[in-house]
Design a protein around this motif. Structure first.
Motif, PDB file in Angstrom:
ATOM      1  N   THR A  29       0.802  -1.222   0.000  1.00 24.73           N
ATOM      2  CA  THR A  29       0.000   0.000   0.000  1.00 24.73           C
ATOM      3  C   THR A  29       0.837   1.274   0.000  1.00 24.73           C
ATOM      4  OG1 THR A  29      -0.209  -0.101   2.406  1.00 24.73           O
ATOM      5  CG2 THR A  29      -1.970  -1.097   1.111  1.00 24.73           C
ATOM      6  N   PHE A  31       3.051   2.363   2.457  1.00 32.45           N
ATOM      7  CA  PHE A  31       3.409   2.943   3.743  1.00 32.45           C
ATOM      8  C   PHE A  31       4.839   2.565   4.099  1.00 32.45           C
ATOM      9  CE2 PHE A  31      -1.187   2.985   4.110  1.00 32.45           C
ATOM     10  CZ  PHE A  31      -1.402   4.222   4.663  1.00 32.45           C
ATOM     11  N   ASN A  36       6.993  10.520   6.362  1.00 29.76           N
ATOM     12  CA  ASN A  36       5.737  11.245   6.279  1.00 29.76           C
ATOM     13  C   ASN A  36       4.540  10.367   5.962  1.00 29.76           C
ATOM     14  OD1 ASN A  36       6.954  13.646   6.856  1.00 29.76           O
ATOM     15  ND2 ASN A  36       7.303  14.173   4.726  1.00 29.76           N
ATOM     16  N   LYS A  37       4.762   9.191   5.456  1.00 33.75           N
ATOM     17  CA  LYS A  37       3.643   8.308   5.124  1.00 33.75           C
ATOM     18  C   LYS A  37       3.746   7.041   5.967  1.00 33.75           C
ATOM     19  CE  LYS A  37       0.830   6.599   1.463  1.00 33.75           C
ATOM     20  NZ  LYS A  37       0.603   6.369   0.091  1.00 33.75           N
ATOM     21  N   SER A  38       3.465   7.186   7.231  1.00 33.35           N
ATOM     22  CA  SER A  38       3.497   6.054   8.145  1.00 33.35           C
ATOM     23  C   SER A  38       2.216   6.048   8.969  1.00 33.35           C
ATOM     24  CB  SER A  38       4.712   6.121   9.061  1.00 33.35           C
ATOM     25  OG  SER A  38       4.560   7.167   9.980  1.00 33.35           O
ATOM     26  N   MET A  42      -0.208   9.393  10.597  1.00 26.69           N
ATOM     27  CA  MET A  42      -1.647   9.518  10.399  1.00 26.69           C
ATOM     28  C   MET A  42      -2.375   9.535  11.734  1.00 26.69           C
ATOM     29  SD  MET A  42      -2.040   7.140   6.982  1.00 26.69           S
ATOM     30  CE  MET A  42      -3.428   6.336   7.658  1.00 26.69           C
TER      31      MET A  42
END
Length: 62
Positions: A29, A31, A36-38, A42
């Motif tokens: 996906t 992650f 920044n995309k973990s 979020m």
């Protein structure tokens, strides 16, 4: 002793299976564990949004 070793091996196998499965899903996906995309970023953004809304109300005396 043999029973304890067998039980430990089962627990380790279950942990490794869950770890590999979760990391595979996160990799597919897009992650990353860090950055920044973990999942932590979020989750933190949702929690801080509520915290800062509360803090604004406190500062305004509501």
């Amino acid at each position: 002793m043999l029973h304890t070793l067998k039980k430990s091996r089962i627990y380790l196998s279950i942990f490794l299976l869950a770890f590999v499965l979760l990391n595979t899903i996160l990799f597919i996906t897009g992650f990353a564990p860090f950055g920044n995309k973990s999942l932590a970023i979020m989750d933190a953004s949702i929690q801080y949004l509520d915290f800062f809304a509360y803090w604004k109300d406190v500062l305004l005396g509501r």
